[in-house]
Scaffold this motif. Structure first.
Motif, PDB file in Angstrom:
ATOM      1  N   ALA A 192      70.422  65.260  51.504  1.00 39.56           N
ATOM      2  CA  ALA A 192      70.863  65.516  52.678  1.00 39.56           C
ATOM      3  C   ALA A 192      72.624  65.616  52.696  1.00 39.56           C
ATOM      4  CB  ALA A 192      69.995  64.350  53.916  1.00 39.56           C
ATOM      5  N   GLY A 193      72.530  64.729  51.870  1.00 41.31           N
ATOM      6  CA  GLY A 193      74.384  64.985  51.286  1.00 41.31           C
ATOM      7  C   GLY A 193      75.197  63.500  52.413  1.00 41.31           C
ATOM      8  N   ASN A 194      73.480  62.398  52.401  1.00 48.31           N
ATOM      9  CA  ASN A 194      74.048  60.620  52.453  1.00 48.31           C
ATOM     10  C   ASN A 194      73.952  60.099  51.782  1.00 48.31           C
ATOM     11  OD1 ASN A 194      70.797  61.325  53.383  1.00 48.31           O
ATOM     12  ND2 ASN A 194      70.881  61.278  55.210  1.00 48.31           N
ATOM     13  N   TRP A 195      73.136  58.881  52.567  1.00 49.95           N
ATOM     14  CA  TRP A 195      73.026  57.604  51.952  1.00 49.95           C
ATOM     15  C   TRP A 195      71.504  57.572  51.371  1.00 49.95           C
ATOM     16  CZ3 TRP A 195      68.600  55.321  53.069  1.00 49.95           C
ATOM     17  CH2 TRP A 195      68.058  55.621  54.541  1.00 49.95           C
ATOM     18  N   PHE A 196      70.886  58.857  51.543  1.00 46.13           N
ATOM     19  CA  PHE A 196      69.095  59.096  50.870  1.00 46.13           C
ATOM     20  C   PHE A 196      69.377  59.266  49.439  1.00 46.13           C
ATOM     21  CE2 PHE A 196      65.484  61.733  50.129  1.00 46.13           C
ATOM     22  CZ  PHE A 196      64.833  60.084  49.712  1.00 46.13           C
ATOM     23  N   THR A 197      68.415  59.191  48.315  1.00 46.94           N
ATOM     24  CA  THR A 197      68.657  59.495  46.919  1.00 46.94           C
ATOM     25  C   THR A 197      67.553  60.116  46.669  1.00 46.94           C
ATOM     26  OG1 THR A 197      69.364  57.900  45.877  1.00 46.94           O
ATOM     27  CG2 THR A 197      70.928  58.518  46.819  1.00 46.94           C
ATOM     28  N   MET A 198      67.507  60.416  45.241  1.00 46.89           N
ATOM     29  CA  MET A 198      66.465  61.011  45.025  1.00 46.89           C
ATOM     30  C   MET A 198      66.966  61.123  43.218  1.00 46.89           C
ATOM     31  SD  MET A 198      64.425  64.136  46.930  1.00 46.89           S
ATOM     32  CE  MET A 198      63.081  63.914  45.575  1.00 46.89           C
ATOM     33  N   GLY A 199      66.323  60.527  42.313  1.00 44.49           N
ATOM     34  CA  GLY A 199      66.133  60.384  40.587  1.00 44.49           C
ATOM     35  C   GLY A 199      65.701  60.769  39.999  1.00 44.49           C
ATOM     36  N   ALA A 200      66.044  61.766  38.653  1.00 40.24           N
ATOM     37  CA  ALA A 200      65.227  62.208  38.003  1.00 40.24           C
ATOM     38  C   ALA A 200      66.010  61.410  36.246  1.00 40.24           C
ATOM     39  CB  ALA A 200      64.957  63.434  38.205  1.00 40.24           C
ATOM     40  N   GLY A 201      65.314  61.919  35.083  1.00 38.79           N
ATOM     41  CA  GLY A 201      65.564  61.702  34.036  1.00 38.79           C
ATOM     42  C   GLY A 201      65.053  61.199  32.963  1.00 38.79           C
ATOM     43  N   ILE A 202      65.307  60.895  31.495  1.00 34.97           N
ATOM     44  CA  ILE A 202      64.883  60.438  31.251  1.00 34.97           C
ATOM     45  C   ILE A 202      65.300  59.318  29.906  1.00 34.97           C
ATOM     46  CG2 ILE A 202      64.674  61.402  28.225  1.00 34.97           C
ATOM     47  CD1 ILE A 202      62.566  62.763  29.694  1.00 34.97           C
ATOM     48  N   ILE A 203      64.014  58.804  29.756  1.00 34.79           N
ATOM     49  CA  ILE A 203      64.783  57.004  29.453  1.00 34.79           C
ATOM     50  C   ILE A 203      64.068  57.058  27.687  1.00 34.79           C
ATOM     51  CG2 ILE A 203      63.951  54.473  28.986  1.00 34.79           C
ATOM     52  CD1 ILE A 203      63.480  54.968  32.147  1.00 34.79           C
TER      53      ILE A 203
END
Length: 291
Positions: free
Chosen positions: A150-161
């Motif tokens: 949404a271009g604001n402070w809310f974030t979503m993350g994804a990746g690999i450990i």
């Protein structure tokens, strides 16, 4: 005839003076003097294109080379000029990461978290009826993407450990002294020779029980949601919640005492059935400095 001569002379003079910057030309024929002014020659200069510029009209080879060189230059420019650095603490351990902004809503992150994080998520767990104290030495390098949909402070993350976590579980006996025991699969495995009557299936002189746990996944995908408000132009804070799938657990059990080996296989089975931290909870807090 005079007109023809005048025309021929004029053409010759104009042709020879084309390079002169508007120098006047005077042609005299008998009693008449005629003044002609040459048009200045327009000279266009075209800037040389940069060697890495992408030219859509170039041939296949030149076109592709320009695109690759230009793209590589931009990529290395971003790599050596990160957008942010962050410090974090959470269930993965204590660590830090570096971020590169791909655009205003997308950031690539590379980081590491580790250390003794056992106390951050309890420090003990139960496998069937046996309680185990946990000691950890975590190492969790990771690579991921943070999105601001949404271009604001809310974030979503994804990746690999890429987990390399050492987990040691030490069993706690019920009661104490010779009457202390481990309740395994409905039976009692006593630390010594107890002062109570034994029942079928009971085992004595098992001693201490310790197990090393290892997750089978060499790559662990993760997902998070969070918030990343900015406090100033350069400083911000963040929090994330999510999980990483570390996979099932392999247990290596060492039970001391004369009859310890008889107990190891059953204890191993119970620990592996528990699948400790198969889904690793991700809870982290941190601070960010943006360049």
């Amino acid at each position: 005839m005079k007109l023809i001569k005048l025309t021929a002379i004029s053409a010759a003079v104009l042709a020879s003076s084309a390079a002169l910057a508007a120098e006047p030309v005077i042609v005299v024929d008998d009693n008449d003097a005629v003044v002609y002014e040459a048009e200045p020659v327009a000279v266009a200069y075209e800037a040389e294109p940069a060697s890495y510029a992408y030219d859509a009209d170039a041939g296949v080879v030149s076109n592709t080379t320009g695109a690759i060189v230009g793209g590589t230059k931009g990529f290395f420019s971003k790599v050596v000029n990160p957008a942010s650095v962050s410090a974090e603490v959470g269930t993965l351990g204590y660590g830090a990461n570096i971020g590169w902004s791909l655009n205003e809503k997308t950031e690539l992150q590379a980081g590491w978290a580790g250390g003794d994080a056992a106390e951050l998520f309890g420090g003990d767990f139960d496998a069937n009826d046996v309680n185990y104290d946990i000691d950890t030495d975590f190492s969790n390098p990771y690579l991921g993407v943070q999105l601001r949909p949404a271009g604001n402070w809310f974030t979503m993350g994804a990746g690999i450990i890429v987990p390399d976590n050492e987990i040691t579980a030490t069993a706690n006996a019920e009661d104490s002294g010779n009457n202390g025991y481990y309740p395994v699969d409905g039976n009692r495995y006593f630390v010594g020779i107890p002062d109570v009557a034994l029942e079928p299936g009971d085992l004595t002189e098992v001693g201490g029980v310790q197990a090393d746990l290892e997750h089978r996944n060499k790559l662990a995908p993760y997902l998070t949601v969070g918030f990343r408000p900015n406090i100033t132009n350069n400083f911000g804070v963040f929090g994330e919640l999510g999980a990483a799938y570390l996979g099932k657990t392999t247990a290596t059990v060492n039970a001391s005492g004369p009859n310890g080996e008889q107990a190891e296989s059953q204890i191993k089975e119970e620990l592996e059935d528990e699948n400790y931290l198969e889904w690793m909870p991700i809870v982290k807090l941190g601070a960010t400095y943006r360049f």
